[in-house]
Write an enzyme that holds these catalytic residues in place. Structure first.
Site, mmCIF file in Angstrom:
data_model
loop_
_atom_site.group_PDB
_atom_site.id
_atom_site.type_symbol
_atom_site.label_atom_id
_atom_site.label_comp_id
_atom_site.label_asym_id
_atom_site.label_seq_id
_atom_site.Cartn_x
_atom_site.Cartn_y
_atom_site.Cartn_z
ATOM 1 N N ARG A 18 0.813 -1.215 0.000
ATOM 2 C CA ARG A 18 0.000 0.000 0.000
ATOM 3 C C ARG A 18 0.848 1.268 0.000
ATOM 4 O O ARG A 18 0.349 2.352 -0.307
ATOM 5 C CB ARG A 18 -0.943 0.002 1.212
ATOM 6 C CG ARG A 18 -2.084 -1.003 1.090
ATOM 7 C CD ARG A 18 -2.820 -1.185 2.398
ATOM 8 N NE ARG A 18 -3.281 0.093 2.942
ATOM 9 C CZ ARG A 18 -3.727 0.240 4.188
ATOM 10 N NH1 ARG A 18 -3.749 -0.806 5.011
ATOM 11 N NH2 ARG A 18 -4.134 1.410 4.604
ATOM 12 N N GLN A 78 11.085 -14.868 7.652
ATOM 13 C CA GLN A 78 9.780 -15.509 7.502
ATOM 14 C C GLN A 78 9.539 -15.754 6.015
ATOM 15 O O GLN A 78 9.373 -14.816 5.244
ATOM 16 C CB GLN A 78 8.660 -14.636 8.066
ATOM 17 C CG GLN A 78 7.294 -15.313 7.987
ATOM 18 C CD GLN A 78 6.134 -14.371 8.276
ATOM 19 O OE1 GLN A 78 6.259 -13.162 8.118
ATOM 20 N NE2 GLN A 78 5.007 -14.925 8.715
ATOM 21 N N ASP A 108 6.828 -1.066 11.692
ATOM 22 C CA ASP A 108 6.078 0.033 11.071
ATOM 23 C C ASP A 108 5.259 0.822 12.096
ATOM 24 O O ASP A 108 4.258 1.452 11.751
ATOM 25 C CB ASP A 108 5.166 -0.501 9.965
ATOM 26 C CG ASP A 108 4.139 -1.511 10.464
ATOM 27 O OD1 ASP A 108 4.140 -1.832 11.670
ATOM 28 O OD2 ASP A 108 3.333 -1.977 9.638
ATOM 29 N N LYS A 334 30.044 23.424 4.607
ATOM 30 C CA LYS A 334 30.148 21.964 4.666
ATOM 31 C C LYS A 334 31.542 21.593 5.158
ATOM 32 O O LYS A 334 32.545 21.958 4.569
ATOM 33 C CB LYS A 334 29.888 21.364 3.280
ATOM 34 C CG LYS A 334 29.773 19.829 3.269
ATOM 35 C CD LYS A 334 31.082 19.114 3.063
ATOM 36 C CE LYS A 334 31.638 19.332 1.688
ATOM 37 N NZ LYS A 334 32.900 18.532 1.477
ATOM 38 N N ASN A 360 36.842 37.395 8.444
ATOM 39 C CA ASN A 360 35.670 37.841 7.691
ATOM 40 C C ASN A 360 35.744 37.299 6.265
ATOM 41 O O ASN A 360 36.736 37.503 5.564
ATOM 42 C CB ASN A 360 35.605 39.368 7.647
ATOM 43 C CG ASN A 360 34.312 39.852 7.004
ATOM 44 O OD1 ASN A 360 33.291 40.006 7.661
ATOM 45 N ND2 ASN A 360 34.355 40.111 5.707
#
Length: 448
Positions: A18, A78, A108, A334, A360
């Site tokens: 779904r 399973q 979930d 970064k 600066n």
């Protein structure tokens, strides 16, 4: 916490059709973290010494995810899927030598916390389940109670009108002593329309043995399962609301909290101001007394006391802002450490390097950190001044107190206290522009 050993079985073998997504259902994120990881977090917070995740043969991505976090010995498969009782039995061999209490949860159900689960262990001298009072019971299985005793779990399609009128519903979470649980599961039969082995059948089997069967209750939102994109969005909204309430209670100022989004591990100190439309990805750590201005995005970064970010700034993983440092509008940082008082106020990209105290960085400055194959570092010393529209081609170092003239492309180290100029010499051609414009106007008129 009890001294009785604890284990958790997390069911994550559903196909999640779904969701209509190539990503397996339990790996969809809530708060920037896979739903399955939320379930594992809760099990670990409960002190479970063993955690077994039941996966399906159809989802190698889920198996790889579990193996990376917990190891292969924590995986049960399973195959084929024959119901929840069958799924739990798939974990039996992994817990063959375990003597203690087992809780069964779901990959979930991302909002279920250790605090929500803890009471079920106290009730699990026999079989205990977590129930909830449903706003709309609908198709949920009903809990039939006599005092604190659980008499039965009745599926809605099999319930009488009287039972359908009940609002106490089954969450699916169950706890029991390991030995008792697997003995009862061995007795479960699949003589039903679907030919499946239902976990809920162990309640009736336990009662036949005279074993205690009880229910404890949690909030309905805490036990909600996610089976569709709409439910995933609802879980995210509930998660965000919880985090907002917690941060406000902890002394974080948010004039428009509904517009701020947090990750599962966001840390924010008291006295920090978070303006509207800020997004925190995983790994954000904000010290007390910082200010995060509107429309900023912070992930994998640390911001110290008194520092200011934004508006419209982006801090990526490895960014570290020292006390009273400033990253202004349309600046991206970064893997750069900016020391106390360092500033990059406008339109800059700082990638892989270090900026010294009170240095600066002018508007339009770029740390050219990538040569097409490797990343390189740029170092700007304490008190240095980098003029606007400069490109610092790494690896390169700007010494303490040095200056870089605006518009420079710096490819060599600049010594402390020096001025670096790396741009073409400006020249003037008298009357050239006027003559050019006159010629072009004449050409344009001739074509008209």
């Amino acid at each position: 916490m009890t001294s009785t050993p604890r284990a958790a079985i997390i069911l994550a073998a559903g196909q999640g059709t779904r969701m209509k997504s190539p990503l397996p259902k339990v790996l969809h994120p809530v708060g920037g973290r896979a739903m399955l990881d939320h379930a594992i977090d809760a099990a670990e917070a409960l002190g479970c010494e063993r955690v077994v995740v039941v996966v399906g043969a159809h989802s190698p991505e889920v198996r790889a995810h579990v193996a990376k976090r917990l190891g292969e010995d924590c995986i049960a498969v399973q195959d084929p899927p024959l119901g929840t009782g069958h799924a739990v039995r798939a974990a039996e061999s992994a817990l063959a030598d375990f003597r203690g209490q087992v809780v069964i949860t779901y990959g979930d159900v991302p909002l279920l916390t250790a605090a929500d689960i803890e009471p079920v262990f106290a009730a699990a001298d026999g079989v205990a389940v977590i129930g909830f009072e449903a706003r709309d019971p609908g198709a949920y299985g009903r809990l039939v109670m006599e005092g604190d005793q659980l008499v039965a779990i009745t599926e809605a399609k099999e319930a009488s009108p009287e039972v359908l009128a009940l609002t106490a519903c089954n969450s699916g979470v169950m706890a029991a002593p390991a030995g008792l649980l697997f003995e009862l599961l061995a007795e479960v039969r699949n003589d039903n329309a679907k030919g499946e082995y239902y976990l809920t059948d162990v309640v009736e089997l336990a009662r036949r043995r005279g074993a205690p069967t009880r229910a404890v209750f949690a909030d309905e939102d805490a036990v909600m399962g996610v089976n569709s994109q709409a439910e995933l969005a609802l879980a995210e909204a509930l998660f965000q609301q919880r985090r907002r309430v917690a941060f406000l209670a902890a002394g974080v100022t948010m004039p428009a909290p509904d517009t701020v989004h947090f990750a599962w591990d966001t840390e924010i100190g008291a006295g920090t101001v978070i303006e509207p439309y800020v997004v925190f990805g995983p790994g954000a750590r904000i010290a007390p007394g910082a200010r995060i201005r509107a429309f900023s995005h912070i992930e994998g970064a640390a911001v110290a006391t008194g520092a200011e970010v934004g508006p419209y700034a982006r801090l990526r993983p490895g960014a570290e802002l020292g006390e009273k440092a400033k990253v202004g509008n349309f600046v991206e940082v970064k893997n750069v450490r900016m020391a106390a008082g360092a500033k990059a106020n406008h339109l800059a990209y700082l990638g892989d390097g270090e900026v010294g105290a009170k240095a600066n960085i002018g508007a339009g400055t770029i740390f050219c950190n990538y040569d097409g194959f490797f990343k390189h570092r740029t170092t700007v010393g304490e008190g240095a001044f980098v003029g606007s529209n400069s490109s610092l081609v790494a690896p390169v170092s700007i010494g303490a107190g040095a200056m870089v003239g605006s518009g420079s492309v710096v490819t060599k180290d600049v010594a402390p206290g020096d001025l670096a100029l790396a741009r073409g010499q400006q020249t003037a051609k008298p009357g050239w522009a006027a003559r050019f414009m006159e010629t072009m106007r004449a050409k344009k008129a001739a074509k008209s």
